[in-house]
Design a protein around this motif. Structure first.
Motif, short mmCIF file in Angstrom:
data_model
loop_
_atom_site.label_atom_id
_atom_site.label_comp_id
_atom_site.label_asym_id
_atom_site.label_seq_id
_atom_site.Cartn_x
_atom_site.Cartn_y
_atom_site.Cartn_z
N SER A 86 0.83 -1.21 0.00
CA SER A 86 0.00 0.00 0.00
C SER A 86 0.86 1.26 0.00
O SER A 86 0.51 2.25 -0.65
CB SER A 86 -0.95 0.00 1.19
OG SER A 86 -0.24 0.10 2.40
N ILE A 87 1.99 1.22 0.68
CA ILE A 87 2.91 2.37 0.65
C ILE A 87 3.45 2.56 -0.76
O ILE A 87 3.52 3.68 -1.27
CB ILE A 87 4.06 2.17 1.67
CG1 ILE A 87 3.52 2.26 3.09
CG2 ILE A 87 5.15 3.21 1.44
CD1 ILE A 87 4.53 1.85 4.14
N ASP B 192 0.64 3.95 -2.97
CA ASP B 192 0.35 5.34 -2.63
C ASP B 192 1.45 6.28 -3.10
O ASP B 192 1.18 7.43 -3.45
CB ASP B 192 0.15 5.51 -1.13
CG ASP B 192 -1.13 4.87 -0.65
OD1 ASP B 192 -2.01 4.59 -1.49
OD2 ASP B 192 -1.25 4.64 0.57
N SER B 193 2.68 5.81 -3.11
CA SER B 193 3.78 6.67 -3.56
C SER B 193 3.78 6.86 -5.06
O SER B 193 4.36 7.81 -5.57
CB SER B 193 5.12 6.10 -3.11
OG SER B 193 5.43 4.93 -3.83
N GLN B 194 3.10 6.00 -5.80
CA GLN B 194 3.04 6.09 -7.24
C GLN B 194 1.95 7.03 -7.73
O GLN B 194 1.97 7.48 -8.86
CB GLN B 194 2.82 4.70 -7.89
CG GLN B 194 3.93 3.74 -7.61
CD GLN B 194 5.25 4.19 -8.21
OE1 GLN B 194 5.28 4.72 -9.29
NE2 GLN B 194 6.32 3.97 -7.49
N THR B 195 0.98 7.36 -6.88
CA THR B 195 -0.10 8.25 -7.28
C THR B 195 0.36 9.69 -7.12
O THR B 195 1.12 10.01 -6.20
CB THR B 195 -1.36 8.01 -6.45
OG1 THR B 195 -1.03 8.20 -5.06
CG2 THR B 195 -1.90 6.62 -6.65
N PRO C 233 0.48 13.46 -5.94
CA PRO C 233 -0.03 14.08 -4.71
C PRO C 233 -1.17 15.06 -5.02
O PRO C 233 -1.22 15.65 -6.08
CB PRO C 233 1.19 14.81 -4.16
CG PRO C 233 2.06 15.04 -5.32
CD PRO C 233 1.82 13.89 -6.27
#
Length: 63
Positions: free
Chosen positions: A49-50, A53-56, A58
């Motif tokens: 999940s980290i 989330d880091s690929q989306t 901001p």
């Protein structure tokens, strides 16, 4: 005929390289995602999940 092959050879290599890497990356991510879903350890799910989330991109706040 050698000149014709030398003309199309770089284009053919570029074509295959472009189309094979795009599909391969997508397939690799899907395989990895299936492995993560089947894993029983919660730590692996948290790390996944980290990573996702880091690929989306901001969210930008409007002021």
């Amino acid at each position: 005929m050698g000149w014709l092959q030398s003309l199309f050879s770089p284009l053919k290599k570029l074509w295959f390289r472009k189309h094979s890497t795009t599909h391969k990356k997508t397939e690799d991510i899907n395989i990895l995602h299936e492995d993560v879903k089947s894993c029983q350890y919660e730590d692996v799910h948290v790390l996944w999940s980290i990573l996702v989330d880091s690929q989306t991109p901001p969210l930008t706040s409007k002021r």
